[in-house]
Every structure is written in structure tokens, then in C-alpha cells.
Design a protein around this motif. Structure first.
Motif, PDB file in Angstrom:
ATOM      1  N   ALA A  75       0.889  -1.250  -0.103  1.00 61.55           N
ATOM      2  CA  ALA A  75      -0.016   0.091  -0.046  1.00 61.55           C
ATOM      3  C   ALA A  75       0.990   1.224   0.060  1.00 61.55           C
ATOM      4  O   ALA A  75       0.640   2.130  -0.785  1.00 61.55           O
ATOM      5  CB  ALA A  75      -0.933  -0.049   1.191  1.00 61.55           C
ATOM      6  N   LEU A  76       1.886   1.313   0.819  1.00 56.46           N
ATOM      7  CA  LEU A  76       2.841   2.343   0.797  1.00 56.46           C
ATOM      8  C   LEU A  76       3.620   2.570  -0.199  1.00 56.46           C
ATOM      9  O   LEU A  76       3.652   3.495  -1.085  1.00 56.46           O
ATOM     10  CB  LEU A  76       3.558   2.298   1.930  1.00 56.46           C
ATOM     11  N   SER A  77       4.009   1.600  -1.136  1.00 55.64           N
ATOM     12  CA  SER A  77       4.740   1.550  -2.155  1.00 55.64           C
ATOM     13  C   SER A  77       3.905   2.165  -3.499  1.00 55.64           C
ATOM     14  O   SER A  77       4.178   2.831  -4.080  1.00 55.64           O
ATOM     15  CB  SER A  77       5.125   0.073  -2.838  1.00 55.64           C
ATOM     16  N   TRP A  78       2.483   1.652  -3.273  1.00 56.98           N
ATOM     17  CA  TRP A  78       1.797   2.323  -4.578  1.00 56.98           C
ATOM     18  C   TRP A  78       1.264   3.820  -4.338  1.00 56.98           C
ATOM     19  O   TRP A  78       1.273   4.436  -5.011  1.00 56.98           O
ATOM     20  CB  TRP A  78       0.312   1.461  -4.325  1.00 56.98           C
ATOM     21  N   ILE A  79       1.323   4.214  -2.949  1.00 58.15           N
ATOM     22  CA  ILE A  79       1.298   5.687  -2.650  1.00 58.15           C
ATOM     23  C   ILE A  79       2.411   6.481  -3.364  1.00 58.15           C
ATOM     24  O   ILE A  79       2.359   7.513  -4.121  1.00 58.15           O
ATOM     25  CB  ILE A  79       1.222   5.737  -1.085  1.00 58.15           C
ATOM     26  N   VAL A  80       3.848   5.651  -3.203  1.00 59.03           N
ATOM     27  CA  VAL A  80       4.886   6.256  -3.845  1.00 59.03           C
ATOM     28  C   VAL A  80       4.886   6.446  -5.163  1.00 59.03           C
ATOM     29  O   VAL A  80       5.271   7.353  -6.010  1.00 59.03           O
ATOM     30  CB  VAL A  80       6.128   5.621  -3.165  1.00 59.03           C
ATOM     31  N   TYR A  81       4.431   5.190  -5.740  1.00 54.39           N
ATOM     32  CA  TYR A  81       4.218   5.132  -7.292  1.00 54.39           C
ATOM     33  C   TYR A  81       3.420   6.141  -7.661  1.00 54.39           C
ATOM     34  O   TYR A  81       3.561   6.999  -8.736  1.00 54.39           O
ATOM     35  CB  TYR A  81       3.630   3.918  -7.541  1.00 54.39           C
ATOM     36  N   GLY A  82       2.006   6.364  -7.125  1.00 53.13           N
ATOM     37  CA  GLY A  82       1.109   7.461  -7.305  1.00 53.13           C
ATOM     38  C   GLY A  82       1.629   9.063  -7.302  1.00 53.13           C
ATOM     39  O   GLY A  82       1.473   9.627  -8.228  1.00 53.13           O
ATOM     40  N   LEU A  83       2.535   9.144  -6.169  1.00 47.37           N
ATOM     41  CA  LEU A  83       3.039  10.651  -6.182  1.00 47.37           C
ATOM     42  C   LEU A  83       3.930  10.703  -6.899  1.00 47.37           C
ATOM     43  O   LEU A  83       4.330  11.900  -7.644  1.00 47.37           O
ATOM     44  CB  LEU A  83       3.690  10.690  -4.563  1.00 47.37           C
TER      45      LEU A  83
END
Length: 464
Positions: A453-461
Motif C-alpha cells: 500500500a505504501l509503495s503504491w502511494i509512492v508510485y502514485g505520487l
């Protein structure tokens, strides 16, 4: 015929079937035939090259290029990292660090203190070695303060797990970074940003929750630590240990900052002083400097002879040779997939399904992890499969880092009976299989989900 002038004549469906068959064969050889992962990867790479039609005269070159490209980065980082960890380990640094944190946080926060000590010590030390070193401390604290072993053991084990899976110089993330051409320095920084919150939510908070509900007595033995070799009867101060472990991180951070400043035009990237500092801050050089400093500070200055330090470092390298060769063979497999055109076929298929690349990577890594158990093999193999897919797309540096972390998250999911870590924790904590599944397996799965979930947030940012 040269592979560069060769054109793949197979369609998408046959190539994807070959790729799926190659992975299935790889898992069969490792799990059922009990073939060594290194041998299995080399054999499957060779067979895949033949079946996909790569020109016979170019197959050896394709295999060697994939292997050499990965080894070049992995061997230095893992080798120097384990040397640094060994110096800290035998000096009594883990004990000193844990004792100081206990005094700082107090007895009521002992699980937090042990977890933080494990996070710091887990930077250069592999999961199994780090856990073994901390076990005597965990057992002693649990026996003294009461409340059951898991309240103290799960936060420590979870800390070593997140550091091993998400943060260089551990072999899994280093190999994945090499395969996907990710910046190792940036991966270290973003990996810490993902690993620490993940540990707080899973290893620490879940560890406390599970430890209070599932009572596991403290085993009646004290094992682990070191092999009896101590650099001195008096362990180093905690501050000294922390500085030894922070030194390479600070140097690597400096390199990353300079890269950013040079890219933005704030400093002249062509200036000599910038080049010198960037070289010093390159991950292998930073680890080399840390090993040299630790050899003096934790070694010769504490009464150890130069010969004994040499022997100590030499013995540290033995256990990691297999890991380095396996990750190199994973790079070989990835090189075959790239050269054969499987990556382009996979990219086209994923584009048609609309599945985001980061989600696809997480799912692939999870499936390989569940099937064969090893987080390092799962991460290396999934990175090899994703390598041609990322190469075919237009992804920013931070997006690639996020994908590496998503693959890492998948590689830690659903630890069960085919995972050596499952048995390591279960046996050391003297838990039966059912209890290990209810505690360790659940914690590892939560680590994977939260980190993804945190990785996907980084990917989105990074997409903005």
C-alpha cells in the motif's frame, strides 16, 4: 546470427506460455527435485533460450551478459555489507545497543527498544544472522519482565524482516535494483521510508497485540549471538555502534542529494569536487569506507590483531556465496526473457488487461513466494520477469523504485512451511506449526500488504 539482428517470429501467446512453463519448471526443480536454486536457474535459462528460438551461437553470450550485469552490483554490496555486520556482531555491539535503548525507553517500552535495536542492527545484517544475534537479549528481557516471549520476540523478528526485504545492502532488494536499473541510493532512502512505518504497524503494534493474546513461554535455553569470538571483553558503546551503521547511510544520502542538486542545476554536475563526493557516496564505496573504519574502531583499536580481523572478514563471506550466485543466475534468467521478446509480449498483455504494472509485479512476486518459499528467490525471479516490462515502458526513477518495493512486499507474503524463515522463528521460539502460522505468517502477510500500500502511494505520487 547475432541476437541484435535477430527478430522473434513467435506470437504473444506462445511466448507467454513458454515464460509460464519456465517459471513452473523452475519451481518444480527447486521444490520437488530439490535442485539447488543456482543450478535450476542456470538450467531453466538455458532451456528457455533454446525454446524461444534465440540463435544458438548467441545463447552463451546472452546468459553471461545477464549473469555478469547482476553480479557486478550484487557481489560488492552484499559482500561488504556482511563484513560490516560481522564486525558489529562479534564486537558485542548488538548487546550494547539493546542495553542502552532499554535504559533510554524504560522497561515498559522494552519491546519498542528491542525493535529499534533490531532495525538499526538489521541494516547490514541478514535476517537469520541478526535474529540469532538478538535472541539471547530477547530471551533475557522476556524472562526478566514477563508477559510471554512474543511481546518481545515478534517486534524484533519483524524489524529484521522488513530491513532484509526492503533495504539495501540486503541481496533481494539489491538484485531487484540491479535487474530493474533502479538507483540503489534512492532505493535505500525510500526503502527506509516504507520499511519503518510498515514495522510500526505490523512488527510492533501487531506484535504487541498477538503477544498479549497468544502466550508462548520463554525457552529454557540461550543460543545464538556469536561464535565465541569477541573483539574485546568490553563491548563498544552504543553510540559507537550507531555511528558505524549510520556512516554508510549518511554517505549514500550525500550522493543522492548531490545527484538531485546536479540534475536541478543548483550545483555543477561536471565539477571535480562533485564527482569526488559522488564517488565517495556511491553505495559500494560507502560500504567499503564503513568496513575500513569499523575494522579499526571495532577491531585493531580494541586489541584485535590484523590477522584475526582478516580471518574474521574472510569467514563472513563464505555463507553469502550461494546468495550471490543465485541472484546472478536470476539476472541470467531475466536476460534471456529480455532477449527472447517475452518481456514485450508480457507488456502487451498487461496493457490489454489494464492491470497497473505495480499491481502486476506484486501479484507475480506473491505467487512465486507462496510456491517456493524463499523471499530472495521470489524477489529476484519476479524482478527478472518484470525487467523487460519496465524497459518497454516510460517510467520515472521513483516509479521504478516503487515497483521494486512492491515486488519486495510480494516476496514476504504468506510465509509458510516451505520458507526457512518460518521454521527458523518457529523452532527458536519453540512454537508448533499452528502457532507459527497464527503469529509469524500473519505478521509477514501484514508486512507485505502494508508495504505494498505504501509503495503504491509512492508510485502514485511519482506519477504527478
Amino acid at each position: 546470427m547475432d541476437v541484435e539482428n535477430w527478430t522473434q517470429s513467435m506470437g504473444t501467446a506462445p511466448l507467454l506460455l513458454i515464460a509460464a512453463g519456465a517459471v513452473a519448471l523452475l519451481l518444480f526443480l527447486i521444490m520437488k527435485v530439490r535442485m539447488h536454486a543456482f543450478v535450476a536457474l542456470v538450467l531453466v535459462s538455458l532451456l528457455t533460450a533454446f525454446v524461444t528460438g534465440i540463435p544458438a551461437g548467441s545463447i552463451t553470450d546472452v546468459l553471461l551478459e545477464g549473469f555478469a550485469g547482476t553480479i557486478a552490483s550484487v557481489a560488492l554490496l552484499v559482500g561488504l555489507g556482511v563484513m560490516l555486520g560481522r564486525l558489529v556482531e562479534v564486537s558485542g555491539g548488538a548487546q550494547s545497543l539493546a542495553d542502552s535503548l532499554m535504559r533510554l525507553f524504560g522497561e515498559k517500552r522494552a519491546p519498542l527498544a528491542l525493535g529499534i535495536a533490531s532495525l538499526i542492527f538489521g541494516f547490514p545484517v541478514f535476517f537469520d544472522a541478526g535474529l540469532v544475534v538478538m535472541l539471547p537479549i530477547v530471551f533475557a528481557v522476556a524472562r526478566k519482565l514477563g508477559g510471554g516471549l512474543l511481546i518481545y520476540g515478534l517486534p524484533a523478528a519483524g524489524a529484521f524482516s522488513v530491513m532484509h526485504v526492503f533495504v539495501p545492502p540486503h541481496p533481494g532488494p539489491v538484485a531487484a535494483a540491479g535487474l530493474l536499473d533502479a538507483n540503489v541510493g534512492l532505493l535505500l532512502l525510500v526503502g527506509l521510508v516504507v520499511a519503518i512505518p510498515t514495522w510500526i504497524l505490523t512488527g510492533y503494534l501487531y506484535g504487541l497485540w498477538a503477544g498479549r493474546r497468544i502466550s508462548v513461554p520463554v525457552p529454557g535455553y540461550m543460543s545464538g549471538g556469536s561464535d565465541g569470538q569477541r573483539l574485546d571483553d568490553e563491548p563498544p558503546k552504543a553510540g559507537t555502534v550507531i555511528m558505524m551503521l549510520l556512516l554508510p547511510i549518511l554517505l549514500i544520502s550525500m550522493n543522492t542529494v548531490l545527484d538531485t542538486l546536479a540534475t536541478s542545476g543548483i550545483v555543477d554536475g561536471e565539477a571535480t569536487w562533485v564527482g569526488v563526493l559522488q564517488t565517495i557516496g556511491a553505495t559500494p564505496i560507502a560500504l567499503l569506507i564503513a568496513v575500513l573504519v569499523a575494522s579499526v574502531v571495532l577491531g585493531t583499536r580494541r586489541g584485535r590483531s590484523k590477522e584475526s580481523i582478516e580471518t574474521l572478514l574472510d569467514k563472513a563471506l563464505g555463507p553469502i556465496c550461494s546468495i550471490i550466485l543465485i541472484t546472478g543466475a536470476g539476472g541470467m534468467f531475466g536476460g534471456v526473457l529480455v532477449a527472447s521478446g517475452v518481456g514485450e509480449a508480457l507488456a502487451g498483455s498487461l496493457e490489454n488487461t489494464g492491470l497497473p504494472v505495480i499491481l502486476a509485479g506484486f501479484v507475480i512476486s506473491t505467487l512465486i513466494r507462496v510456491a517456493q518459499g524463499s523471499a530472495t528467490v521470489a524477489l529476484t525471479t519476479s524482478a527478472a520477469l518484470m525487467q523487460p516490462l519496465l524497459a518497454a515502458g516510460d517510467y520515472s526513477e521513483l516509479q521504478v523504485i516503487a515497483v521494486v518495493l512492491a515486488l519486495s512486499a510480494g516476496s514476504v507474503m504468506l510465509s509458510h512451511v516451505n520458507d526457512s524463515g518460518f521454521w527458523l522463528v518457529g523452532k527458536f521460539f519453540e512454537m508448533d506449526v499452528k502457532t507459527t502460522l497464527k503469529t509469524w505468517t500473519v505478521m509477514e502477510t501484514l508486512i507485505g500488504l502494508v508495504a505494498f500500500a505504501l509503495s503504491w502511494i509512492v508510485y502514485g505520487l511519482a506519477s504527478f
